[in-house]
Design an enzyme around this catalytic site. Sequence first.
Site: not given
Ligand code: R5P
Length: 309
Positions: A93-94, A189, A221
Site C-alpha cells: 500500500r506504500q 470513499k 475492516g
Molecule cells: C485500500 O486501497 C485497500 O484496497 C483496502 O480497501 C484497505 O486497505 C482496507 O483497509 P481497512 O480495512 O483498514 O479499511
Amino acid sequence: MKVLAGTSNLRLCKDIARQLKLKLVNSHIRRFADGEVYIEINENIRGNSIFVIQSTSNPANDNLMELLICIDALRRSSAKNITAVIPYFGYARQDRKVVPRTAISAKLVSNLITNAGANRILSVDLHAGQIQGFFDIPVDNLFATPIFARHVKKIKLNNLICVAPDVGGVERTRALSRRLNSTIAIIDKRRPSPGKSEVMNIVGNVKNKNCVIVDDIIDSGGTIVNAAKALKEKGAKDVYVYITHAVLSGEAVQKIERSRIKKLITTDTIDNSKKIGRSKKIEIISLAPMISEAMKRIANSTSVSSLFK
Ligand code: R5P
C-alpha cells in the site's frame, strides 16, 4: 523443483506441497533470543529451482527479514534459480508518495528482495499492478477473481451488482462483473485520517440488489463495514464481500461479526486460523491449487496467464 517454507503461513505451504506432491525442503528456521532470524538448509539444493514461500504479513518486518535471509541462504547454497512466492505482499500500500516527504516502501521492499538474490516473484492480487515494475526481474501476479466468480455462481446469487469499495478497486470490480455478467457500482470513499474511512457517495443503483463487494485487502475492516452500511441504507438486499488478503488487524473480526455484511469470503494468503476461529460470517477458500499450478507452470516454462483465460 523444490519448495522451501517460510514460517509465516506453514499451513498454506504444506497445502501447496501436497498439491505438487513434493516434500518441503528440510530446513530449520528459528529466532535467536534477541529476535534475529537463523536458517539452516539440511539438504543439498545445488542446481535446483527453488520456490520459497513466505507471506510478508503481520509481523511484516520479521516475516520480510525471514524471507530475505531464506533467499540469501538459498543463493549461497547454489540454488539454480530462486522464485520468491509471496502470496501476500506486505508494504504494497506504500506504493507512491501520498503526501510529501514520505517513503515509497513498496519499492524499497522490492529492491531488498531482488538484491537478496530472488530471480522471480510470484504473488497474488498485488495492491497495485504497477508494483510489478518496481522489480527488474519477472513478476507473475495471480488473481483471485476467477475463484470468487465461481463462488458467487455456486451460491446462486441473483439480481447482482458488483461494488468497488473505492476508486482504486474499480478495475478489480470490473473484472469480476465481466465474469458474472453484472453491472457495477462505485463507492466514493475518503480517508479523513490514516486508518479511518468514510463513505461520501455511491455511484450506481443498488436498491433491492444483492451487492458483491470485491477488494484486495481487509485490514481494520473500516472500508468494508462502512461500505456495507451505506449500501444497506440505499436499499441493498444483501451484501457479500470477497477479499483476497485478510489482514484483519485489531478488532476487525468482531467488527465484521457485528456488521451488516451477510458473508465475507476470503483466502488463505495469510494464516488467520487462530483469529477467525468460530466466526459465523467469514469463510476461507484456499488458493493452494491456483498457486501450486502457477508454480508448476513456472518450473515447466509454460504459460501462467492462460490460467486466467
Ligand atoms: C485500500 O486501497 C485497500 O484496497 C483496502 O480497501 C484497505 O486497505 C482496507 O483497509 P481497512 O480495512 O483498514 O479499511
